[in-house]
Design an enzyme around this catalytic site. Structure first.
Site, mmCIF file in Angstrom:
data_model
loop_
_atom_site.group_PDB
_atom_site.id
_atom_site.type_symbol
_atom_site.label_atom_id
_atom_site.label_comp_id
_atom_site.label_asym_id
_atom_site.label_seq_id
_atom_site.Cartn_x
_atom_site.Cartn_y
_atom_site.Cartn_z
ATOM 1 N N ARG A 61 29.707 2.994 -41.974
ATOM 2 C CA ARG A 61 28.538 1.535 -42.465
ATOM 3 C C ARG A 61 28.710 0.909 -41.814
ATOM 4 N NH1 ARG A 61 28.582 1.720 -48.235
ATOM 5 N NH2 ARG A 61 27.958 -0.961 -47.589
ATOM 6 N N GLU A 117 17.343 2.145 -31.769
ATOM 7 C CA GLU A 117 18.386 1.867 -32.347
ATOM 8 C C GLU A 117 20.284 2.617 -32.127
ATOM 9 O OE1 GLU A 117 17.637 2.145 -37.777
ATOM 10 O OE2 GLU A 117 17.202 4.451 -36.704
ATOM 11 N N GLU A 150 8.587 5.181 -37.058
ATOM 12 C CA GLU A 150 9.594 6.349 -36.877
ATOM 13 C C GLU A 150 10.730 6.764 -36.151
ATOM 14 O OE1 GLU A 150 12.105 5.565 -38.887
ATOM 15 O OE2 GLU A 150 13.513 7.512 -39.052
ATOM 16 N N LYS A 198 24.573 0.726 -41.626
ATOM 17 C CA LYS A 198 24.191 1.849 -43.003
ATOM 18 C C LYS A 198 22.999 1.097 -43.673
ATOM 19 C CE LYS A 198 23.352 5.765 -43.893
ATOM 20 N NZ LYS A 198 21.681 6.356 -42.342
ATOM 21 N N LYS A 202 13.630 5.015 -34.477
ATOM 22 C CA LYS A 202 15.325 6.011 -33.687
ATOM 23 C C LYS A 202 15.849 5.938 -32.981
ATOM 24 C CE LYS A 202 16.580 7.543 -37.131
ATOM 25 N NZ LYS A 202 15.937 6.939 -38.487
ATOM 26 N N CYS A 219 30.772 -4.239 -44.332
ATOM 27 C CA CYS A 219 31.513 -4.416 -45.039
ATOM 28 C C CYS A 219 31.626 -3.636 -46.047
ATOM 29 C CB CYS A 219 31.618 -5.794 -45.455
ATOM 30 S SG CYS A 219 30.840 -7.417 -44.316
ATOM 31 N N ASN A 261 32.884 -8.483 -49.855
ATOM 32 C CA ASN A 261 31.369 -8.642 -49.491
ATOM 33 C C ASN A 261 30.493 -9.779 -49.545
ATOM 34 O OD1 ASN A 261 32.332 -6.657 -48.025
ATOM 35 N ND2 ASN A 261 32.035 -4.714 -49.304
ATOM 36 N N GLY A 262 29.768 -9.353 -48.939
ATOM 37 C CA GLY A 262 28.466 -10.453 -49.306
ATOM 38 C C GLY A 262 28.308 -12.605 -48.792
ATOM 39 N N HIS A 315 -5.299 -2.633 -27.177
ATOM 40 C CA HIS A 315 -5.240 -3.828 -27.513
ATOM 41 C C HIS A 315 -4.422 -4.426 -27.158
ATOM 42 C CE1 HIS A 315 -9.072 -3.355 -29.699
ATOM 43 N NE2 HIS A 315 -9.109 -2.099 -30.775
ATOM 44 N N TRP A 328 31.571 -6.789 -41.320
ATOM 45 C CA TRP A 328 30.616 -6.775 -39.832
ATOM 46 C C TRP A 328 29.553 -8.786 -39.931
ATOM 47 C CZ3 TRP A 328 24.776 -7.308 -40.672
ATOM 48 C CH2 TRP A 328 24.452 -7.511 -39.624
HETATM 49 C C1 G6P Z 1 19.880 -0.092 -42.309
HETATM 50 C C2 G6P Z 1 20.205 0.877 -41.259
HETATM 51 C C3 G6P Z 1 18.223 2.387 -41.305
HETATM 52 C C4 G6P Z 1 17.839 2.092 -43.104
HETATM 53 C C5 G6P Z 1 17.430 0.527 -43.682
HETATM 54 C C6 G6P Z 1 17.326 0.599 -44.886
HETATM 55 O O1 G6P Z 1 18.522 -0.641 -41.178
HETATM 56 O O2 G6P Z 1 20.362 1.289 -40.175
HETATM 57 O O3 G6P Z 1 19.009 3.257 -40.834
HETATM 58 O O4 G6P Z 1 16.918 2.567 -42.739
HETATM 59 O O5 G6P Z 1 18.903 0.378 -43.849
HETATM 60 O O6 G6P Z 1 18.373 1.053 -46.320
HETATM 61 P P1 G6P Z 1 17.873 1.687 -47.294
HETATM 62 O O7 G6P Z 1 19.252 2.850 -48.012
HETATM 63 O O8 G6P Z 1 18.064 0.795 -48.758
HETATM 64 O O9 G6P Z 1 16.938 3.216 -47.178
#
Ligand code: G6P
Length: 608
Positions: A27, A488, A481, A603, A485, A2, A100-101, A504, A74
């Site tokens: 975001r 996501e 990672e 984000k 990626k 949000c 927000n929250g 395993h 969101w």
């Molecule tokens: C969300 C984002 C990720 C990020 C994670 C942690 O899930 O989509 O890309 O790695 O939050 O965010 P931060 O800002 O704490 O690194």
């Protein structure tokens, strides 16, 4: 997640609010809306889906006024439809709220308000706040907001306007970021600086428990007892070009291609070549204090958690100190062994992730010293940690984190150099590592110059439904990672595993339809990973390998190979992750996915 933006001043608010909302799009959101004082009263326009739809509505029926608030939502409470979109109005239409929250006692408050005749229209917790403020209103908006918030449990960043106490915005923060933007006879409120950067770089960050009252003549910040607080004005160094796409088709691609510079920025002025160590001005720790820690806990979420795993490996190898890496969301709810001898490193790109922030507060509560490795200057984690290392990667807009990841690893290595040299690592070893670090920007550039090779691999595998990523040692987190990626942004199911662990379980999945990405660079565990490649090939899996030299042992086993420059084992994650970022990017684009705003993702996850 949000986003909030608000404006009060001499200009027509609608275009400014829409522009701000667009800057917050990255975001992640699923509906958007505005509330504007139009002279007669507060008018709201909101819509499910993209901001472009809201813009069409506002073009069709313009709302004019010079005071307004806006929101990207969101969904948490209730589906992402028009009714649940913010702003929410109170029963008589006099109060509009964006929030927000999460209001944790929303159910109890709702019952109480229903008992007093309030009728609820949405499924949101925010609507409770709107009615509650109306209920508390007695001519002055800030008094009503204050009184209402005293009854609220949970987290909030809110902005409120009223059609009775007009031409002002009241904002308050508890657990969800908010800042004021100071212009010439105009003032902004925003949850994220990018929303207002086009208009001002002078900002005031609100802290938890603070409330701001803004009108065209100025602003005041008060605490929950209505006592006025003097705030510092911060200057934001980022400029607008940094939050725009600059000729790239997506922010994510731009950010991948920025990595030669961002990695350089993380190191700039911090390497002491002769001594083989680093200089980190923001740690706020003397050498004696650094030596007093008996263990390190690193806590983070998502991509930042992956960089933490690499940091663990580095710190244990070079500084010989026990390190534990923990998901922030788990750390905060168990009973970890953490005390004043513990150094707690908190990694967060945004500096606002709710779980990471709560984990840091918990570590502090238990007596640990906290260090933030953060990108967003002035963010809550940056402000609340005892010290830290800014990664200086510049604003990261693409939801899938790329440049922040490589810079986090560099920052962790800078810290490792510092602690390692204090704890007995030789000067020569430090110098060797620094020489490797200095070559990183050029090495990354040579990878980026060959992006077309990755695009060709993406073309071949864009229809796959599953991917496996395998790596060992320093490259195991790279496998995690790489898989993250891909899932996501392309929505392909992907798993990262330590290569040997494949036997395993995941080996059961391997057949001719399964692409397996190996990070098989020439390092201490190269021979081991070769046998894992054999195991996959024997089961007809398709092998894509990131390698660093011509290897006889891999002869005839690879369907595709991408060569990265050679570097030391501990620097390899920085190089090896770049082709995997590109692979995920190109596959997602070829599948027609919205790379910069993937579905359901945010984000910055500012709720638990
Ligand atoms: C969300 C984002 C990720 C990020 C994670 C942690 O899930 O989509 O890309 O790695 O939050 O965010 P931060 O800002 O704490 O690194």
């Amino acid at each position: 997640m949000c986003g909030i933006v608000g404006y009060v001043g001499p200009k027509i608010a609608t275009p400014l609010l829409l522009e701000g909302l667009k800057r917050l799009e990255y975001r992640g959101y699923d509906s958007a809306g505005v509330a504007i004082m139009n002279g007669a009263g507060v008018e709201t326009v909101k819509e499910a889906g993209k901001i472009a739809k809201l813009e069409l509505l506002l073009d069709a029926t313009p709302v004019t006024g010079t005071t307004g608030i806006a929101h990207t939502r969101w969904a948490t409470h209730g589906p992402p439809n028009q009714v649940n979109a913010h702003p929410h109005m109170s029963q008589d239409g006099s109060v509009a709220v964006v929030h927000n929250g999460i209001i944790e006692n929303a159910t109890v408050l709702k019952q109480m308000l229903q008992g007093r005749g309030y009728v609820f229209r949405s499924d949101t917790d925010t609507e409770v706040l709107a009615h509650l403020i109306e209920e508390c209103f007695d001519g002055n908006l800030e008094d009503a907001v204050l009184e209402a918030l005293l009854q609220v449990e949970g987290t909030y960043g809110i902005a409120v306007i009223s059609s009775v106490d007009t031409h002002k915005i009241v904002a308050a923060r508890k657990g969800s970021p908010l800042l004021l933007g100071l212009g010439e006879n105009e003032y902004f409120i925003a949850s994220d600086v990018s929303a207002i950067l086009a208009h001002t770089r002078q900002v005031v960050y609100l802290e938890d428990g603070e409330m701001a009252v803004l009108d065209a003549g100025g602003y005041r910040v008060i605490d929950m007892d209505a006592v006025e607080i003097t705030k510092n004005v911060a200057h934001i160094d980022w400029d607008l070009a940094q939050i725009e796409r600059g000729g790239f088709s997506h922010f994510m691609l731009k950010e991948i291609f920025e990595q030669p510079q961002t990695v350089e920025q993380t190191m700039r002025g911090r390497l002491l070549d002769d001594e083989g160590t680093s200089k980190l001005g923001g740690l706020n720790l003397s050498d004696e204090e650094l030596l007093s820690f008996t263990n390190i806990v690193i806590t983070a979420c998502g991509t930042s958690w992956h960089s933490a795993l690499i940091g663990e490996h580095m710190l244990e190898e070079l500084a010989r100190i026990p390190v534990e890496v923990e998901y922030a969301s788990e750390f905060r709810y168990r009973n970890p062994v953490v005390d004043e001898k513990t150094l707690c490193i908190v990694i967060s790109q945004s500096g606002e992730t709710a779980d990471t922030l709560a984990a840091m507060r918990e570590a502090k509560r238990r007596g640990a010293r906290t260090l933030g490795i953060v990108n967003s200057v002035g963010s809550t984690i940056a402000r609340e940690s005892d010290g830290g290392i800014y990664i200086h990667a510049g604003p990261e807009i693409g939801v899938a984190s790329t440049k922040a990841f490589t810079s986090q690893v560099v920052a962790l290595l800078l810290f490792t150099l510092k602690l390692g040299r204090l704890r007995g690592m030789s000067q020569e070893r430090g110098q060797e590592i620094i020489a490797g670090m200095r070559a990183l920007p050029q090495h990354i550039q040579t990878i980026l110059d060959r992006a077309q090779e990755i695009e060709d691999i993406a073309e071949e595998y864009k229809r796959a439904s599953n991917f496996l990523y395998l790596g060992r040692g320093y490259n195991f987190p790279v496998a995690l990672e790489g898989a993250l990626k891909l899932k996501e942004i392309s929505y392909i199911h992907a798993e990262g595993y330590p290569a040997a662990e494949m036997k395993h379980g995941p080996i059961a999945l391997i057949d001719e339809m399964m692409p397996v990405v190996f990070i098989a660079t020439h390092d201490a565990v190269f021979e081991k990973i070769t046998s894992n490649v054999h195991e996959v090939k024997a089961r007809k899996g398709r092998v894509i390998a990131v390698t660093s030299r011509d290897e006889d042992a891999l002869e005839g086993l690879l369907d595709y190979e991408f060569r990265v420059p050679e570097t030391s084992d501990l620097l390899m994650p920085i190089l090896a992750s770049v082709p995997l970022q590109l692979l995920a990017y190109y596959i997602a684009v070829k599948r027609g996915a919205n790379v910069d705003q993937p579905r359901n993702l945010a984000k910055s996850v500012t709720v638990e």
